[in-house]
Design a protein around this motif. Structure first.
Motif, PDB file in Angstrom:
ATOM      1  N   ALA A  50     -67.436 105.331  -3.776  1.00 44.45           N
ATOM      2  CA  ALA A  50     -67.162 105.075  -2.359  1.00 44.45           C
ATOM      3  C   ALA A  50     -65.678 104.819  -2.129  1.00 44.45           C
ATOM      4  O   ALA A  50     -65.099 105.313  -1.146  1.00 44.45           O
ATOM      5  CB  ALA A  50     -67.990 103.892  -1.867  1.00 44.45           C
ATOM      6  N   LEU A  51     -65.051 104.063  -3.026  1.00 48.05           N
ATOM      7  CA  LEU A  51     -63.617 103.786  -2.891  1.00 48.05           C
ATOM      8  C   LEU A  51     -62.786 105.058  -3.007  1.00 48.05           C
ATOM      9  O   LEU A  51     -61.805 105.237  -2.280  1.00 48.05           O
ATOM     10  CB  LEU A  51     -63.173 102.764  -3.945  1.00 48.05           C
ATOM     11  CG  LEU A  51     -63.673 101.343  -3.733  1.00 48.05           C
ATOM     12  CD1 LEU A  51     -63.354 100.477  -4.949  1.00 48.05           C
ATOM     13  CD2 LEU A  51     -63.073 100.746  -2.469  1.00 48.05           C
ATOM     14  N   PHE A  52     -63.178 105.943  -3.922  1.00 47.61           N
ATOM     15  CA  PHE A  52     -62.481 107.213  -4.064  1.00 47.61           C
ATOM     16  C   PHE A  52     -62.559 108.016  -2.769  1.00 47.61           C
ATOM     17  O   PHE A  52     -61.559 108.537  -2.274  1.00 47.61           O
ATOM     18  CB  PHE A  52     -63.055 108.038  -5.216  1.00 47.61           C
ATOM     19  CG  PHE A  52     -62.525 109.436  -5.232  1.00 47.61           C
ATOM     20  CD1 PHE A  52     -61.282 109.715  -5.757  1.00 47.61           C
ATOM     21  CD2 PHE A  52     -63.252 110.472  -4.668  1.00 47.61           C
ATOM     22  CE1 PHE A  52     -60.765 110.998  -5.747  1.00 47.61           C
ATOM     23  CE2 PHE A  52     -62.748 111.759  -4.649  1.00 47.61           C
ATOM     24  CZ  PHE A  52     -61.509 112.021  -5.189  1.00 47.61           C
ATOM     25  N   ALA A  53     -63.767 108.134  -2.216  1.00 46.32           N
ATOM     26  CA  ALA A  53     -63.956 108.908  -0.984  1.00 46.32           C
ATOM     27  C   ALA A  53     -63.154 108.316   0.161  1.00 46.32           C
ATOM     28  O   ALA A  53     -62.569 109.040   0.967  1.00 46.32           O
ATOM     29  CB  ALA A  53     -65.435 108.979  -0.633  1.00 46.32           C
ATOM     30  N   GLU A  54     -63.135 106.994   0.236  1.00 47.29           N
ATOM     31  CA  GLU A  54     -62.377 106.313   1.285  1.00 47.29           C
ATOM     32  C   GLU A  54     -60.873 106.550   1.120  1.00 47.29           C
ATOM     33  O   GLU A  54     -60.185 106.918   2.072  1.00 47.29           O
ATOM     34  CB  GLU A  54     -62.691 104.809   1.236  1.00 47.29           C
ATOM     35  CG  GLU A  54     -62.042 103.994   2.303  1.00 47.29           C
ATOM     36  CD  GLU A  54     -62.669 104.191   3.664  1.00 47.29           C
ATOM     37  OE1 GLU A  54     -61.957 103.959   4.659  1.00 47.29           O
ATOM     38  OE2 GLU A  54     -63.845 104.570   3.749  1.00 47.29           O
ATOM     39  N   ALA A  55     -60.372 106.354  -0.086  1.00 45.70           N
ATOM     40  CA  ALA A  55     -58.936 106.499  -0.347  1.00 45.70           C
ATOM     41  C   ALA A  55     -58.445 107.926  -0.153  1.00 45.70           C
ATOM     42  O   ALA A  55     -57.328 108.148   0.317  1.00 45.70           O
ATOM     43  CB  ALA A  55     -58.620 106.024  -1.764  1.00 45.70           C
ATOM     44  N   SER A  56     -59.282 108.893  -0.503  1.00 44.61           N
ATOM     45  CA  SER A  56     -58.874 110.293  -0.394  1.00 44.61           C
ATOM     46  C   SER A  56     -59.255 110.900   0.955  1.00 44.61           C
ATOM     47  O   SER A  56     -59.006 112.078   1.199  1.00 44.61           O
ATOM     48  CB  SER A  56     -59.485 111.114  -1.529  1.00 44.61           C
ATOM     49  OG  SER A  56     -60.890 111.111  -1.436  1.00 44.61           O
ATOM     50  N   ARG A  57     -59.876 110.065   1.797  1.00 42.54           N
ATOM     51  CA  ARG A  57     -60.337 110.517   3.118  1.00 42.54           C
ATOM     52  C   ARG A  57     -61.212 111.767   3.003  1.00 42.54           C
ATOM     53  O   ARG A  57     -61.031 112.745   3.729  1.00 42.54           O
ATOM     54  CB  ARG A  57     -59.173 110.730   4.067  1.00 42.54           C
ATOM     55  CG  ARG A  57     -58.464 109.430   4.359  1.00 42.54           C
ATOM     56  CD  ARG A  57     -57.529 109.555   5.524  1.00 42.54           C
ATOM     57  NE  ARG A  57     -56.975 108.233   5.796  1.00 42.54           N
ATOM     58  CZ  ARG A  57     -56.983 107.683   6.994  1.00 42.54           C
ATOM     59  NH1 ARG A  57     -57.484 108.322   8.005  1.00 42.54           N
ATOM     60  NH2 ARG A  57     -56.479 106.491   7.170  1.00 42.54           N
ATOM     61  N   GLU A  58     -62.144 111.695   2.069  1.00 45.50           N
ATOM     62  CA  GLU A  58     -63.097 112.786   1.840  1.00 45.50           C
ATOM     63  C   GLU A  58     -63.855 113.059   3.136  1.00 45.50           C
ATOM     64  O   GLU A  58     -64.529 112.182   3.659  1.00 45.50           O
ATOM     65  CB  GLU A  58     -64.068 112.400   0.725  1.00 45.50           C
ATOM     66  CG  GLU A  58     -65.153 113.394   0.464  1.00 45.50           C
ATOM     67  CD  GLU A  58     -64.665 114.771   0.083  1.00 45.50           C
ATOM     68  OE1 GLU A  58     -65.140 115.753   0.686  1.00 45.50           O
ATOM     69  OE2 GLU A  58     -63.805 114.866  -0.807  1.00 45.50           O
ATOM     70  N   PRO A  59     -63.744 114.276   3.674  1.00 45.49           N
ATOM     71  CA  PRO A  59     -64.352 114.551   4.976  1.00 45.49           C
ATOM     72  C   PRO A  59     -65.833 114.927   4.928  1.00 45.49           C
ATOM     73  O   PRO A  59     -66.487 114.950   5.974  1.00 45.49           O
ATOM     74  CB  PRO A  59     -63.527 115.724   5.504  1.00 45.49           C
ATOM     75  CG  PRO A  59     -63.091 116.452   4.275  1.00 45.49           C
ATOM     76  CD  PRO A  59     -62.900 115.374   3.222  1.00 45.49           C
ATOM     77  N   TYR A  60     -66.373 115.211   3.765  1.00 45.15           N
ATOM     78  CA  TYR A  60     -67.746 115.721   3.697  1.00 45.15           C
ATOM     79  C   TYR A  60     -68.590 114.963   2.691  1.00 45.15           C
ATOM     80  O   TYR A  60     -68.092 114.488   1.673  1.00 45.15           O
ATOM     81  CB  TYR A  60     -67.747 117.208   3.313  1.00 45.15           C
ATOM     82  CG  TYR A  60     -66.958 118.057   4.249  1.00 45.15           C
ATOM     83  CD1 TYR A  60     -67.398 118.303   5.539  1.00 45.15           C
ATOM     84  CD2 TYR A  60     -65.746 118.600   3.848  1.00 45.15           C
ATOM     85  CE1 TYR A  60     -66.658 119.071   6.419  1.00 45.15           C
ATOM     86  CE2 TYR A  60     -65.002 119.382   4.723  1.00 45.15           C
ATOM     87  CZ  TYR A  60     -65.461 119.616   5.998  1.00 45.15           C
ATOM     88  OH  TYR A  60     -64.722 120.369   6.860  1.00 45.15           O
ATOM     89  N   GLY A  61     -69.886 114.899   2.975  1.00 42.59           N
ATOM     90  CA  GLY A  61     -70.854 114.420   2.003  1.00 42.59           C
ATOM     91  C   GLY A  61     -71.074 112.924   1.965  1.00 42.59           C
ATOM     92  O   GLY A  61     -70.397 112.148   2.627  1.00 42.59           O
ATOM     93  N   VAL A  62     -72.055 112.554   1.159  1.00 45.54           N
ATOM     94  CA  VAL A  62     -72.366 111.160   0.884  1.00 45.54           C
ATOM     95  C   VAL A  62     -71.702 110.807  -0.439  1.00 45.54           C
ATOM     96  O   VAL A  62     -71.929 111.463  -1.454  1.00 45.54           O
ATOM     97  CB  VAL A  62     -73.897 110.932   0.796  1.00 45.54           C
ATOM     98  CG1 VAL A  62     -74.210 109.511   0.379  1.00 45.54           C
ATOM     99  CG2 VAL A  62     -74.569 111.273   2.116  1.00 45.54           C
ATOM    100  N   TRP A  63     -70.879 109.789  -0.409  1.00 49.37           N
ATOM    101  CA  TRP A  63     -70.163 109.316  -1.595  1.00 49.37           C
ATOM    102  C   TRP A  63     -70.391 107.813  -1.717  1.00 49.37           C
ATOM    103  O   TRP A  63     -70.098 107.073  -0.774  1.00 49.37           O
ATOM    104  CB  TRP A  63     -68.667 109.582  -1.468  1.00 49.37           C
ATOM    105  CG  TRP A  63     -68.270 111.011  -1.536  1.00 49.37           C
ATOM    106  CD1 TRP A  63     -68.444 111.953  -0.573  1.00 49.37           C
ATOM    107  CD2 TRP A  63     -67.612 111.659  -2.611  1.00 49.37           C
ATOM    108  NE1 TRP A  63     -67.934 113.151  -0.984  1.00 49.37           N
ATOM    109  CE2 TRP A  63     -67.413 113.003  -2.241  1.00 49.37           C
ATOM    110  CE3 TRP A  63     -67.156 111.240  -3.860  1.00 49.37           C
ATOM    111  CZ2 TRP A  63     -66.788 113.910  -3.073  1.00 49.37           C
ATOM    112  CZ3 TRP A  63     -66.530 112.158  -4.676  1.00 49.37           C
ATOM    113  CH2 TRP A  63     -66.360 113.474  -4.283  1.00 49.37           C
ATOM    114  N   GLY A  64     -70.918 107.357  -2.825  1.00 52.33           N
ATOM    115  CA  GLY A  64     -71.133 105.930  -3.027  1.00 52.33           C
ATOM    116  C   GLY A  64     -72.045 105.306  -1.987  1.00 52.33           C
ATOM    117  O   GLY A  64     -71.944 104.128  -1.693  1.00 52.33           O
ATOM    118  N   GLY A  65     -72.925 106.092  -1.411  1.00 51.13           N
ATOM    119  CA  GLY A  65     -73.855 105.602  -0.416  1.00 51.13           C
ATOM    120  C   GLY A  65     -73.340 105.625   1.007  1.00 51.13           C
ATOM    121  O   GLY A  65     -74.036 105.213   1.929  1.00 51.13           O
ATOM    122  N   CYS A  66     -72.125 106.104   1.213  1.00 53.81           N
ATOM    123  CA  CYS A  66     -71.530 106.174   2.554  1.00 53.81           C
ATOM    124  C   CYS A  66     -71.497 107.620   3.037  1.00 53.81           C
ATOM    125  O   CYS A  66     -71.057 108.513   2.310  1.00 53.81           O
ATOM    126  CB  CYS A  66     -70.114 105.631   2.545  1.00 53.81           C
ATOM    127  SG  CYS A  66     -70.030 103.895   2.118  1.00 53.81           S
TER     128      CYS A  66
END
Length: 79
Positions: A50-66
């Motif tokens: 989840a922290l990775f997705a947040e930090a990289s501003r991942e625009p797609y998918g479910v990451w770490g439950g988010c």
């Protein structure tokens, strides 16, 4: 940076569980996201994911439950 992925519960799974197909909406999308979140709840590395997705501003998918909508909302309220 990616070392946490080696321990991910989703490692080797079909990514379609976590990423929506083109045009997916409504109940189908909610069900897929709930299924992905269930997998994330059992994952030993959901926090770094989840922290990775947040930090990289991942625009797609479910990451770490988010979901992408949750991450977008979080960015909008913290901007």
């Amino acid at each position: 940076m990616w070392k946490w992925q080696a321990d991910a519960a989703c490692r080797g799974m079909d990514s379609s569980v976590f990423f929506s197909p083109h045009g997916e909406r409504g109940l189908a999308r909610r069900r897929r996201e709930e299924s992905a979140r269930a997998m994330c709840q059992t994952c030993p590395v959901s926090s770094p994911c989840a922290l990775f997705a947040e930090a990289s501003r991942e625009p797609y998918g479910v990451w770490g439950g988010c979901t992408e909508a949750e991450r977008h909302s979080h960015h909008a309220t913290n901007s």
